[in-house]
Write a protein that holds these residues in place. Structure first.
Motif, PDB file in Angstrom:
ATOM      1  N   HIS A   1       0.805  -1.225   0.000  1.00 50.09           N
ATOM      2  CA  HIS A   1       0.000   0.000   0.000  1.00 50.09           C
ATOM      3  C   HIS A   1       0.831   1.265   0.000  1.00 50.09           C
ATOM      4  O   HIS A   1       0.324   2.337  -0.302  1.00 50.09           O
ATOM      5  CB  HIS A   1      -0.902   0.045   1.246  1.00 50.09           C
ATOM      6  N   PHE A   2       2.037   1.182   0.451  1.00 48.28           N
ATOM      7  CA  PHE A   2       2.852   2.399   0.522  1.00 48.28           C
ATOM      8  C   PHE A   2       4.319   2.042   0.415  1.00 48.28           C
ATOM      9  O   PHE A   2       4.711   0.884   0.621  1.00 48.28           O
ATOM     10  CB  PHE A   2       2.596   3.161   1.832  1.00 48.28           C
ATOM     11  N   ASP A   3       5.085   3.064   0.085  1.00 45.93           N
ATOM     12  CA  ASP A   3       6.528   2.917  -0.020  1.00 45.93           C
ATOM     13  C   ASP A   3       7.109   4.106   0.738  1.00 45.93           C
ATOM     14  O   ASP A   3       6.751   5.253   0.444  1.00 45.93           O
ATOM     15  CB  ASP A   3       6.899   2.952  -1.512  1.00 45.93           C
ATOM     16  N   LEU A   4       7.945   3.835   1.704  1.00 46.16           N
ATOM     17  CA  LEU A   4       8.449   4.933   2.531  1.00 46.16           C
ATOM     18  C   LEU A   4       9.408   5.847   1.759  1.00 46.16           C
ATOM     19  O   LEU A   4       9.815   6.891   2.265  1.00 46.16           O
ATOM     20  CB  LEU A   4       9.076   4.396   3.817  1.00 46.16           C
ATOM     21  N   ALA A   5       9.716   5.480   0.515  1.00 48.40           N
ATOM     22  CA  ALA A   5      10.474   6.401  -0.340  1.00 48.40           C
ATOM     23  C   ALA A   5       9.583   7.542  -0.823  1.00 48.40           C
ATOM     24  O   ALA A   5      10.073   8.598  -1.209  1.00 48.40           O
ATOM     25  CB  ALA A   5      11.047   5.657  -1.536  1.00 48.40           C
ATOM     26  N   TYR A   6       8.270   7.323  -0.834  1.00 51.84           N
ATOM     27  CA  TYR A   6       7.358   8.355  -1.356  1.00 51.84           C
ATOM     28  C   TYR A   6       6.547   9.038  -0.272  1.00 51.84           C
ATOM     29  O   TYR A   6       5.834   9.986  -0.550  1.00 51.84           O
ATOM     30  CB  TYR A   6       6.291   7.779  -2.313  1.00 51.84           C
TER      31      TYR A   6
END
Ligand code: ADP
Ligand code: MG
Length: 365
Positions: free
Chosen positions: A64-69
């Motif tokens: 659901h998410f990428d901590l790069a974004y």
């Protein structure tokens, strides 16, 4: 024990059939459960004067998410809105959060606190209190699972299943912004700091607007309350899977079809600009883009003028985008030249990407 090869894997079954199977086998209801599995939130009889609403939404790193974004704060905010939005779709008021979190040991306490700051910030306008949760280590990925509890008056609850032929379809806000914002974030990841205030300075204003719409969606609680307390809607759902997919859920559960008018689908100036620059069809982005967390409601024609008047008075954006048709009619979209085409009601399905012709857009999910 490893699964036997004769057993179908989750990826061959797909999320929706998995849930349907669990619901059949384990989701038995009783008199107190007015709605169990199958709507935006469960509805349970609590006191005579109110119903309890409960919903949970799990966010997993890499899916659901990428901590790069995204920053921890933005992630918390968005996770909270995903839950609040389900309460909005039932016409209720959110009251309490319980939050389960699993994090790898190398994460810091300040990251975890930023996550909670984001969640509590999203809930602040509604006076939400945190009343519990669970904390665990994970091997690698962050998992965040907020649960929201809310309440609604017994006669005001809105289900997905009440739409009737001839009802108008209305939607709040604008659609497709979140998907566009997500695409921009992905394209620019690493070129800027991830996701909060003060970042993305190199981007154009309309791109920053779309990113903000992705990272900080608005829970449509006041709109949901307007529809429910004034008994304006026969059915409601929040748009988490994209207009086409969630309209599919609403019509399926109501046993009806629907016709959308392409030219009326609310598209923000920012999305128009972005779509023109990238050679995309803005209507298609609005139809398929998920995570807008707007509300889609079916409204009897006799209530339409009242709804529009009350929405304008309160400063809510609420646009008529179509009409409920018979089940046989199916789901169709009429373009600006009056030509009608079938709409595929595909939603993002975990475990399987089958039927997704825009799966590339979601590769971080
Ligand atoms: P939404 O898009 O509103 O978040 P979902 O598609 O996630 O809804 O879920 C549809 C319904 O299935 C909801 O009623 C939800 O509570 C239920 N559900 C989803 N996963 C499970 C599960 N693993 N066990 C029991 N119920 C589930
Ligand atoms: Mg929902």
């Amino acid at each position: 024990m490893p699964p036997s090869s004769a057993q179908p894997t989750l990826s061959s079954v797909g999320e929706f059939r998995i849930i349907a199977g669990l619901a059949r086998r384990f989701g038995h209801t009783n008199q107190a459960i007015l709605r169990g599995i199958g709507d935006d939130a469960a509805v349970v009889r609590s006191a005579a004067s109110e119903r309890l609403l409960a919903s949970t939404d799990l966010l997993t790193e890499g899916i659901h998410f990428d901590l790069a974004y995204t920053s921890f704060y933005a992630l918390g905010y968005r996770a909270a809105v995903a839950n609040l939005s389900d309460i909005a779709a039932m016409g209720g008021l959110p009251r309490y959060f319980l939050v389960a979190v699993a994090a790898p040991p190398f994460r810091t306490q300040s990251e975890l606190e930023a996550l909670y700051r984001g969640m509590m910030r999203a809930g602040r306008p509604f006076g939400i209190r945190l009343i519990g949760g669970d904390t665990s280590a994970s091997c690698r990925d962050l998992c965040l699972c907020p649960t929201v509890l809310g309440t609604v008056e017994p006669t005001h609850v809105m289900y997905r299943s009440g739409a009737r032929q001839g009802d108008y379809l209305y939607v709040t806000g604008t659609l497709g912004d979140s998907l566009a914002g997500f695409q921009i974030l992905r394209r620019t990841a690493g070129k800027d700091s991830p996701g909060d205030r003060g970042s993305h300075r190199a981007l154009k204003p309309h791109e920053r607007h779309l990113i903000k719409r992705h990272l900080f969606p608005t829970p449509r609680i006041p709109e949901g309350r307007l529809f429910s307390t004034r008994r304006l809607a026969t059915a409601a759902i929040d748009i988490s899977d994209g207009l086409a997919g969630d309209l599919g859920h609403l019509t399926e559960q109501s046993g009806v079809g629907a016709e959308l008018e392409a030219s009326t689908i609310p598209i923000s100036p920012a999305l128009r600009k972005y779509a023109a620059e990238r050679g995309l069809d803005a209507v298609e982005v609005a139809l398929t883009g998920g995570e807008d967390y707007e509300l889609l409601v079916a409204v009897p024609p006799r209530q339409a003028a009242r709804l529009e008047r009350l929405a304008t008075q309160r400063g809510h954006t609420c646009t008529r985008i179509g009409i409920i048709r018979s089940k046989r009619f199916g789901l169709r979209l009429r373009d600006e030249h009056g030509k009608s085409r079938r709409v595929k009601s595909h939603s993002y399905q975990h475990f399987t990407m089958n039927g997704k012709d825009h799966s590339e857009l979601w590769c971080s999910r």
